[in-house]
Design an enzyme around this catalytic site. Structure first.
Site, PDB file in Angstrom:
ATOM      1  N   GLY A  16      47.484  13.260  13.569  1.00 21.72           N
ATOM      2  CA  GLY A  16      47.369  13.102  15.012  1.00 21.72           C
ATOM      3  C   GLY A  16      47.762  11.696  15.418  1.00 21.72           C
ATOM      4  O   GLY A  16      48.202  10.905  14.584  1.00 21.72           O
ATOM      5  N   ALA A  17      47.581  11.406  16.710  1.00 17.31           N
ATOM      6  CA  ALA A  17      47.954  10.090  17.216  1.00 17.31           C
ATOM      7  C   ALA A  17      47.071   9.006  16.615  1.00 17.31           C
ATOM      8  O   ALA A  17      47.523   7.900  16.350  1.00 17.31           O
ATOM      9  CB  ALA A  17      47.857  10.065  18.727  1.00 17.31           C
ATOM     10  N   GLU A  18      45.814   9.305  16.378  1.00 18.45           N
ATOM     11  CA  GLU A  18      44.932   8.249  15.884  1.00 18.45           C
ATOM     12  C   GLU A  18      44.224   8.600  14.577  1.00 18.45           C
ATOM     13  O   GLU A  18      43.544   7.761  14.007  1.00 18.45           O
ATOM     14  CB  GLU A  18      43.908   7.848  16.952  1.00 18.45           C
ATOM     15  CG  GLU A  18      43.014   8.973  17.393  1.00 18.45           C
ATOM     16  CD  GLU A  18      41.657   8.468  17.923  1.00 18.45           C
ATOM     17  OE1 GLU A  18      41.412   7.255  17.925  1.00 18.45           O
ATOM     18  OE2 GLU A  18      40.853   9.320  18.287  1.00 18.45           O
ATOM     19  N   ALA A  19      44.349   9.843  14.140  1.00 17.93           N
ATOM     20  CA  ALA A  19      43.614  10.233  12.935  1.00 17.93           C
ATOM     21  C   ALA A  19      44.462  11.129  12.035  1.00 17.93           C
ATOM     22  O   ALA A  19      45.350  11.838  12.502  1.00 17.93           O
ATOM     23  CB  ALA A  19      42.334  10.969  13.323  1.00 17.93           C
ATOM     24  N   LYS A  30      34.213  23.750   1.356  1.00 25.18           N
ATOM     25  CA  LYS A  30      35.454  23.384   2.014  1.00 25.18           C
ATOM     26  C   LYS A  30      35.098  22.547   3.242  1.00 25.18           C
ATOM     27  O   LYS A  30      34.203  22.919   4.006  1.00 25.18           O
ATOM     28  CB  LYS A  30      36.173  24.668   2.447  1.00 25.18           C
ATOM     29  CG  LYS A  30      37.624  24.477   2.761  1.00 25.18           C
ATOM     30  CD  LYS A  30      38.301  25.827   2.910  1.00 25.18           C
ATOM     31  CE  LYS A  30      39.763  25.658   3.224  1.00 25.18           C
ATOM     32  NZ  LYS A  30      40.428  26.937   3.484  1.00 25.18           N
ATOM     33  N   ASP A 129      38.069  15.103  26.102  1.00 22.07           N
ATOM     34  CA  ASP A 129      39.448  15.476  25.730  1.00 22.07           C
ATOM     35  C   ASP A 129      39.546  16.996  25.620  1.00 22.07           C
ATOM     36  O   ASP A 129      39.951  17.537  24.588  1.00 22.07           O
ATOM     37  CB  ASP A 129      39.819  14.798  24.399  1.00 22.07           C
ATOM     38  CG  ASP A 129      41.318  14.894  24.098  1.00 22.07           C
ATOM     39  OD1 ASP A 129      42.089  15.260  25.008  1.00 22.07           O
ATOM     40  OD2 ASP A 129      41.704  14.614  22.957  1.00 22.07           O
TER      41      ASP A 129
HETATM   42  N1  LIG Z   1      36.310  21.096  11.546  1.00 21.90           N
HETATM   43  C1  LIG Z   1      37.555  21.579  11.565  1.00 21.90           C
HETATM   44  N2  LIG Z   1      37.838  22.764  10.982  1.00 21.90           N
HETATM   45  C2  LIG Z   1      39.102  23.242  11.000  1.00 21.90           C
HETATM   46  N3  LIG Z   1      40.140  22.627  11.576  1.00 21.90           N
HETATM   47  C3  LIG Z   1      39.929  21.445  12.185  1.00 21.90           C
HETATM   48  C4  LIG Z   1      38.632  20.855  12.210  1.00 21.90           C
HETATM   49  N4  LIG Z   1      38.703  19.686  12.861  1.00 21.90           N
HETATM   50  C5  LIG Z   1      39.990  19.547  13.231  1.00 21.90           C
HETATM   51  N5  LIG Z   1      40.742  20.593  12.835  1.00 21.90           N
HETATM   52  C6  LIG Z   1      42.194  20.788  13.054  1.00 21.90           C
HETATM   53  O1  LIG Z   1      42.840  19.521  13.054  1.00 21.90           O
HETATM   54  C7  LIG Z   1      43.424  19.252  14.338  1.00 21.90           C
HETATM   55  C8  LIG Z   1      43.224  17.798  14.717  1.00 21.90           C
HETATM   56  O2  LIG Z   1      41.839  17.483  14.791  1.00 21.90           O
HETATM   57  P1  LIG Z   1      41.247  16.659  16.014  1.00 21.90           P
HETATM   58  O3  LIG Z   1      39.826  16.320  15.713  1.00 21.90           O
HETATM   59  O4  LIG Z   1      41.505  17.408  17.268  1.00 21.90           O
HETATM   60  O5  LIG Z   1      42.092  15.307  15.958  1.00 21.90           O
HETATM   61  P2  LIG Z   1      43.041  14.597  17.029  1.00 21.90           P
HETATM   62  O6  LIG Z   1      42.177  13.557  17.656  1.00 21.90           O
HETATM   63  O7  LIG Z   1      44.160  14.012  16.252  1.00 21.90           O
HETATM   64  O8  LIG Z   1      43.501  15.630  18.021  1.00 21.90           O
HETATM   65  C9  LIG Z   1      42.739  20.209  15.303  1.00 21.90           C
HETATM   66  O9  LIG Z   1      43.547  20.516  16.410  1.00 21.90           O
HETATM   67  C10 LIG Z   1      42.459  21.414  14.406  1.00 21.90           C
HETATM   68  O10 LIG Z   1      43.597  22.225  14.305  1.00 21.90           O
HETATM   69 MG   LIG Z   2      42.579  17.127  18.993  1.00 20.51          MG
END
Ligand SMILES: Nc1ncnc2c1ncn2[C@@H]1O[C@H](COP(=O)(O)OP(=O)(O)O)[C@@H](O)[C@H]1O
Ligand SMILES: [Mg+2]
Length: 226
Positions: A16-19, A30, A129
């Site tokens: 992602g943009a920050e993570a 898992k 968000d």
């Molecule tokens: N707990 C989770 N279980 C399954 N998929 C996840 C989970 N958390 C994040 N994801 C997947 O990873 C993507 C990015 O996570 P997110 O927390 O939204 O980060 P960002 O801030 O980069 O958008 C999500 O859109 C989802 O598809």
């Molecule tokens: Mg997100």
């Protein structure tokens, strides 16, 4: 248990943009590791503080959501210094994808989402968000993720921003489904918060949208002048 061997994680499953997000195994389960990565264009001190704050903020808000009865991934481990959160892996499809592939199934999720967001707001929690990518769906239920910008003491305006962001994400990606997805969302939201509060929030949403439009118009006007 500390987070060791971060350098051995390999390729992220999602950037992602920050993570960066990694699917890992955590104590035999898992799990998802969300790692906020340093941004080199930011001052190092500011960068560290920002990652620390968003990590802690996200973990706190997820816990608050769960305690309010809203589905969110269980938090297994938090390391604010590393900017890391280990959480439950939710084997689910994002609302974005559901609208894309099975729009007729998306409406019931929109209602559930309205209930979930109404429940958060009633406790003073705003998400910060609320896009259709940050809503996961599984077995008829919704899970909220990505709470890094959440507020636990939100104003009505911040709550209206949530609704506005949801609406804007629909408009930009699924313009044909905006009306049905908003209507179902509001049904769910109203069932939790009642008509008067919902109307007040929607009035604020209209104000936010008018302001946004005004800014857009000014921006285009400036660009035309240049
Ligand atoms: N707990 C989770 N279980 C399954 N998929 C996840 C989970 N958390 C994040 N994801 C997947 O990873 C993507 C990015 O996570 P997110 O927390 O939204 O980060 P960002 O801030 O980069 O958008 C999500 O859109 C989802 O598809
Ligand atoms: Mg997100």
């Amino acid at each position: 248990m500390a987070l060791e061997g971060l350098e051995e994680l390999g390729k992220p499953h999602y950037k992602g943009a920050e993570a960066y997000l990694y699917v890992i195994e955590w104590l035999g389960r898992k799990a998802v590791l969300k790692l906020r990565i340093p941004k080199h264009y930011r001052h190092p001190l500011l960068d560290r503080r920002l990652r620390w704050r968003r990590t802690v903020n996200e973990a706190r808000a997820v816990l608050a959501a769960i305690m309010a009865g809203v589905n969110a991934p269980a938090i297994y481990y938090v390391d604010p210094v590393a900017g890391a959160i280990v959480m439950e892996y939710i084997d689910a499809v994002s609302l974005y994808e559901v609208i894309e592939k099975k729009p007729e199934a998306a409406v019931q999720y929109a209602r559930r989402l309205g209930e979930a967001v109404g429940t958060l707001h009633a406790r003073g929690i705003s998400h910060g968000d609320l896009t259709t990518s940050n809503v996961l769906t599984r077995g008829g239920d919704v899970y909220l993720i990505d709470f890094g910008l959440a507020s636990l003491k939100s104003s009505e305006r911040e709550q209206a921003v949530d609704v506005h962001l949801y609406l804007r994400s629909l408009e930009s990606t699924h313009p044909d489904h905006v009306d049905t997805m908003l209507e179902a969302f509001l049904e769910g939201y109203m069932s939790v918060r009642g008509g008067a509060v919902t109307e007040k929030i929607m009035q604020l949403v209209r104000e936010i949208r008018l302001m946004g439009r005004y800014k857009e118009e000014r921006r285009t006007a400036w660009q035309q002048e240049e």
